[in-house]
Design a protein around this motif. Structure first.
Motif, mmCIF file in Angstrom:
data_model
loop_
_atom_site.group_PDB
_atom_site.id
_atom_site.type_symbol
_atom_site.label_atom_id
_atom_site.label_comp_id
_atom_site.label_asym_id
_atom_site.label_seq_id
_atom_site.Cartn_x
_atom_site.Cartn_y
_atom_site.Cartn_z
ATOM 1 N N GLN A 163 0.834 -1.200 0.000
ATOM 2 C CA GLN A 163 0.000 0.000 0.000
ATOM 3 C C GLN A 163 0.876 1.260 0.000
ATOM 4 O O GLN A 163 1.825 1.365 0.771
ATOM 5 C CB GLN A 163 -0.895 0.007 1.241
ATOM 6 N N PHE A 164 0.526 2.217 -0.882
ATOM 7 C CA PHE A 164 1.323 3.432 -1.026
ATOM 8 C C PHE A 164 0.436 4.672 -1.052
ATOM 9 O O PHE A 164 -0.686 4.638 -1.554
ATOM 10 C CB PHE A 164 2.140 3.406 -2.325
ATOM 11 N N ILE A 165 0.972 5.759 -0.516
ATOM 12 C CA ILE A 165 0.375 7.084 -0.649
ATOM 13 C C ILE A 165 1.188 7.851 -1.688
ATOM 14 O O ILE A 165 2.417 7.779 -1.704
ATOM 15 C CB ILE A 165 0.404 7.845 0.694
ATOM 16 N N ILE A 166 0.502 8.585 -2.557
ATOM 17 C CA ILE A 166 1.175 9.439 -3.530
ATOM 18 C C ILE A 166 0.904 10.890 -3.149
ATOM 19 O O ILE A 166 -0.246 11.311 -3.052
ATOM 20 C CB ILE A 166 0.669 9.184 -4.958
ATOM 21 N N VAL A 167 1.957 11.652 -2.900
ATOM 22 C CA VAL A 167 1.846 13.083 -2.615
ATOM 23 C C VAL A 167 2.335 13.835 -3.843
ATOM 24 O O VAL A 167 3.466 13.627 -4.303
ATOM 25 C CB VAL A 167 2.665 13.473 -1.374
ATOM 26 N N ASN A 168 1.471 14.688 -4.387
ATOM 27 C CA ASN A 168 1.813 15.431 -5.593
ATOM 28 C C ASN A 168 1.786 16.926 -5.308
ATOM 29 O O ASN A 168 0.762 17.479 -4.930
ATOM 30 C CB ASN A 168 0.841 15.096 -6.724
ATOM 31 N N SER A 169 2.926 17.567 -5.487
ATOM 32 C CA SER A 169 3.010 19.028 -5.385
ATOM 33 C C SER A 169 3.733 19.568 -6.619
ATOM 34 O O SER A 169 4.501 20.517 -6.546
ATOM 35 C CB SER A 169 3.748 19.448 -4.110
ATOM 36 N N GLY A 170 3.479 18.924 -7.737
ATOM 37 C CA GLY A 170 4.147 19.204 -9.003
ATOM 38 C C GLY A 170 4.748 17.942 -9.574
ATOM 39 O O GLY A 170 4.729 17.712 -10.786
ATOM 40 N N THR A 171 5.300 17.111 -8.714
ATOM 41 C CA THR A 171 5.785 15.775 -9.066
ATOM 42 C C THR A 171 5.278 14.787 -8.020
ATOM 43 O O THR A 171 4.880 15.177 -6.915
ATOM 44 C CB THR A 171 7.324 15.727 -9.102
ATOM 45 N N ASN A 172 5.297 13.512 -8.352
ATOM 46 C CA ASN A 172 4.806 12.477 -7.445
ATOM 47 C C ASN A 172 5.902 11.970 -6.517
ATOM 48 O O ASN A 172 7.023 11.688 -6.958
ATOM 49 C CB ASN A 172 4.263 11.285 -8.239
ATOM 50 N N THR A 173 5.573 11.847 -5.235
ATOM 51 C CA THR A 173 6.431 11.186 -4.264
ATOM 52 C C THR A 173 5.632 10.072 -3.614
ATOM 53 O O THR A 173 4.524 10.303 -3.130
ATOM 54 C CB THR A 173 6.930 12.160 -3.179
ATOM 55 N N TYR A 174 6.181 8.858 -3.615
ATOM 56 C CA TYR A 174 5.488 7.696 -3.064
ATOM 57 C C TYR A 174 5.960 7.448 -1.628
ATOM 58 O O TYR A 174 7.153 7.504 -1.326
ATOM 59 C CB TYR A 174 5.772 6.453 -3.904
#
Length: 207
Positions: A26-37
């Motif tokens: 299970q992963f969370i994706i944080v996007n503030s211009g690019t994706n960070t997993y």
């Protein structure tokens, strides 16, 4: 004697007769211009979401949320969908959770779930059948400056046959929480300092 006979029969029954469903990777994706997993129930090189600092954002910035995860099912158990629950709070935990539904991405074949289970992948990123990524609305909208908490957990729905419905990945009922900071726009801060400097200059001239 009857008890031991029943015990022997039950021991000889295949595990698949009981069915099962569950979640993994299970992963969370944080996007503030690019994706960070971030990991929330996975063991990878990604940073753990729990206790992470997601960074500092301006009041007009963008902080979007997505996710990805895998499920398994066997026998007559079925997984009907996967979703993410999230809420943003400051100070003490509070407020209702928002629900964000993942799209079905692909069948992954059998294993590593129990009894050669059928594995599937769900998510909001560009993977499998997803032609484009999708995210939550901007989490920064309406937030005041300060430090905020982002609390999440993931969940699958099942058909309820030989398995629970729903099944949650929630850090042993404590959920997963990361923090981020919101600061004023630099331009506003500069204007404020410029205004204060102009007032001081005038006061000096008058004096």
């Amino acid at each position: 004697m009857k008890f031991f006979r029943c015990l022997l029969i039950s021991a000889l029954l295949p595990i698949s007769s009981y069915g099962a469903a569950g979640m993994f990777d299970q992963f969370i994706i944080v996007n503030s211009g690019t994706n960070t997993y971030y990991d929330i129930g996975a063991t990878t090189a990604n940073q753990d979401f729990q206790g992470a600092s997601l960074g500092t954002f301006t009041t007009s910035g963008s902080l979007l949320l997505g996710g990805q995860g895998k499920s398994y099912k066997n026998n007559s158990s079925d997984v009907t969908g996967m979703r993410l629950f999230y809420r943003v709070w400051q100070g003490s935990p509070g407020g209702s959770f928002n629900q964000f539904n993942y799209a079905f991405q692909s069948n992954l074949g059998t294993g590593p779930g129990p009894d050669f289970s059928v594995n599937q992948q769900w998510g909001s990123d560009v993977a499998g059948s997803n032609g484009s990524a999708f995210y939550t609305s901007n989490l920064l909208t309406g937030l005041a400056t300060g430090t905020w908490n982002l609390e999440v957990y993931s969940q699958i729905g099942t058909n309820g046959v030989n398995t629970a419905n729903p099944i949650s990945n929630n850090n042993n009922n404590a959920n997963f929480t990361a923090t981020f900071a919101v600061v004023p726009e630099p331009s506003r801060t500069l204007l404020l300092f410029a205004g204060v400097a102009a007032i001081l200059m005038r006061l000096r001239r008058v004096g």
